[in-house]
Design an enzyme around this catalytic site. Structure first.
Site, PDB file in Angstrom:
ATOM      1  CB  CYS A  58      48.082 -67.370  23.891  1.00 61.74           C
ATOM      2  SG  CYS A  58      48.002 -68.199  25.498  1.00 61.74           S
ATOM      3  CB  CYS A 204      42.309 -66.492  29.486  1.00 67.04           C
ATOM      4  SG  CYS A 204      42.325 -66.005  27.738  1.00 67.04           S
TER       5      CYS A 204
END
Length: 262
Positions: A58, A204
């Site tokens: 992430c 993202c």
């Protein structure tokens, strides 16, 4: 949402993550980041999606962790190494508060994504409906799986509908994050992302990296690109080949609090 599991005991295995992620009845988040100690790095971090599934990577989360450990006075270091499921990630907090993450080298081997195909290709086509033409996409891993589509206009693209079908397609045995990229010019793109285990998210980082890599390889993007998201911008740099992708952007604390779990 970032949890300090260094100065307190956290039973993550029995935590109702989907309930906490609920934006109406819980705290509300796309990812939960559990910061722990590491024998190989400055810190370790486990990453959980809103549905409770565990993720390998992430990019935006690593920037949030870097901001958190400084504000929580867990470290004063500006250059950190964070251990995550996919490996070690280097993060640098610059004096202008920009946080830079070295995301690693993109991988195009289908088995590493994983993606089911008869042979490796630069791009693939995937059929979602027999009545609709197959879609062309770039498939790669940034430590986690990504499928990138180039679209004329992201605002007019049915991201939720198409994203869900691709993210859960049988050719992606472990699911995938789906990026919808609109090219503005060689230095700028717009991006919307459907994340596996979450749905469409405001941003993202790893998908932004994957989109820029795909754009450099197949759509004439320059080696440093501004990525415009729904609620903020990122900068992604990739020099090609076996060089790592560099992700840069800000990270801001929204609030802190105490949650009592039964």
């Amino acid at each position: 949402m970032v949890i300090d599991a260094i100065r307190q005991v956290v039973d993550i295995e029995n935590m109702a993550i989907p309930a906490l992620a609920d934006r109406h009845r819980g705290i509300g988040f796309d990812q939960l980041l559990l910061v722990t100690t590491s024998s190989r790095a400055d810190f370790a971090c486990r990453i959980f999606n809103a549905d409770g599934s565990e993720a390998e990577q992430c990019g935006n989360g690593m920037r949030c962790v870097a901001r958190f450990v400084q504000e929580a006075q867990l470290t004063q270091k500006k250059s950190l190494v964070i251990e995550i499921r996919s490996g070690l990630v280097k993060v640098i907090v610059h004096d202008d508060d920009t946080i830079q993450v070295t995301m690693g080298v993109p991988c195009f081997e289908p088995e590493a994504v994983p993606f089911i195909t008869e042979k490796k290709a630069a791009q693939y086509t995937i059929s979602l409906d027999p009545a609709v033409p197959a879609l062309s996409l770039t498939v790669l891993s940034m430590g986690n799986p990504h499928a990138i589509l180039c679209v004329p206009h992201v605002k007019e693209t049915p991201v939720t509908e198409i994203g869900m079908k691709i993210a859960t397609h049988p050719r992606f045995p472990k699911g995938t994050n789906v990026g919808f990229m609109e090219i503005i010019n060689p230095q700028q793109i717009r991006l919307r992302t459907f994340e596996r285990g979450v749905g469409e998210t405001f941003a993202c980082g790893s998908n932004a990296c994957a989109a820029v890599v795909a754009g450099i390889l197949h759509h004439g993007l320059d080696h440093e690109v501004a990525v415009f998201l729904n609620y903020g911008n990122l900068s992604v740099k990739w020099m090609g080949g076996n060089t790592p992708v560099i992700l840069s952007g800000s990270a801001t604390s929204v609030f802190s609090g105490i949650c009592f779990l039964e």
